[in-house]
Design a protein around this motif. Structure first.
Motif, PDB file in Angstrom:
ATOM      1  N   VAL A  97       0.996  -1.144  -0.208  1.00 27.13           N
ATOM      2  CA  VAL A  97       0.500  -0.009   0.159  1.00 27.13           C
ATOM      3  C   VAL A  97       0.490   0.870   0.132  1.00 27.13           C
ATOM      4  CG1 VAL A  97      -1.401  -1.391   1.219  1.00 27.13           C
ATOM      5  CG2 VAL A  97      -0.232   0.034   2.649  1.00 27.13           C
ATOM      6  N   PRO A  98       0.044   2.384   0.005  1.00 30.02           N
ATOM      7  CA  PRO A  98       1.182   2.838  -0.390  1.00 30.02           C
ATOM      8  C   PRO A  98       1.688   3.943   1.250  1.00 30.02           C
ATOM      9  CG  PRO A  98      -0.562   4.246  -1.192  1.00 30.02           C
ATOM     10  CD  PRO A  98      -0.345   2.596  -0.178  1.00 30.02           C
ATOM     11  N   PRO A  99       3.049   4.809   1.632  1.00 29.45           N
ATOM     12  CA  PRO A  99       3.857   4.633   2.407  1.00 29.45           C
ATOM     13  C   PRO A  99       2.930   4.891   3.443  1.00 29.45           C
ATOM     14  CG  PRO A  99       5.627   5.473   0.600  1.00 29.45           C
ATOM     15  CD  PRO A  99       3.080   4.960   0.069  1.00 29.45           C
ATOM     16  N   ASN A 100       3.535   3.972   4.340  1.00 30.50           N
ATOM     17  CA  ASN A 100       3.146   4.609   6.174  1.00 30.50           C
ATOM     18  C   ASN A 100       1.438   4.280   6.576  1.00 30.50           C
ATOM     19  OD1 ASN A 100       5.433   6.809   5.761  1.00 30.50           O
ATOM     20  ND2 ASN A 100       6.582   5.382   6.503  1.00 30.50           N
ATOM     21  N   PRO A 101       1.338   2.869   5.459  1.00 34.26           N
ATOM     22  CA  PRO A 101       0.038   2.861   7.258  1.00 34.26           C
ATOM     23  C   PRO A 101      -0.073   2.894   8.820  1.00 34.26           C
ATOM     24  CG  PRO A 101       0.717   1.131   5.785  1.00 34.26           C
ATOM     25  CD  PRO A 101       1.669   1.537   5.610  1.00 34.26           C
TER      26      PRO A 101
END
Length: 166
Positions: A97-101
């Motif tokens: 997923v996109p950075p820093n979930p």
């Protein structure tokens, strides 16, 4: 918890197990690579640890599916969500997923939603295919805000609330 300091906790609907995210931060503010990044599984009747599941770096706020079969764990530093089979306590699926979930929740239709802190986006994940789609907050008609930190679904699944940290 022997692996390190507990950070976040989640329960599945039956309440028999608590799932605790564990990682250690260094003095420099970064997660320590020499310490475990795991989910500790606790038996709630005996308050004892029954399993330890290795996951990706800095497991944040997890969520359990409505049927209790899957625990979803967002790993902040790796931009991944680990989907854990609660019967075997193993990672069954891993999805970027996109950075820093930071946070994950689910809606009654089983869809997973993540708040991706550094990306200013949320992601929805189909539970059957693990196909995901990420959308910037502004594309969803949200008021300007950055750093989606936590996310929750209304009980009927018609609303998703996102807290923008900054």
């Amino acid at each position: 918890i022997p692996a390190g300091p507990p950070q976040f906790v989640a329960f599945c609907p039956d309440g028999r197990r608590a799932y605790v995210s564990v990682y250690t931060m260094g003095a420099d503010g970064a997660a320590r690579a020499d310490r475990p990044h795991v989910v500790a599984v606790l038996d709630t009747a005996t308050i004892t640890q029954v399993a330890e599941i290795p996951v990706d770096r800095r497991p944040f706020a997890s969520d359990c599916s409505a049927d209790g079969v899957t625990l979803a764990v967002p790993s902040h530093d790796d931009g991944l969500v680990d989907f854990i089979d609660t019967a075997t306590n193993t990672v069954a699926q891993r999805l970027p997923v996109p950075p820093n979930p930071h946070w994950i929740t689910h809606t009654p239709d089983g869809r997973w939603w993540t708040a991706n802190h550094e990306s200013n986006a949320i992601t929805w994940i189909d539970p059957d295919t693990y196909v995901s789609k990420s959308l910037p907050l502004v594309a969803l008609g949200a008021r300007p805000g950055v750093s989606p930190h936590s996310i929750a679904a209304s009980p009927d699944g018609t609303l998703i609330a996102v807290v923008a940290f900054d």
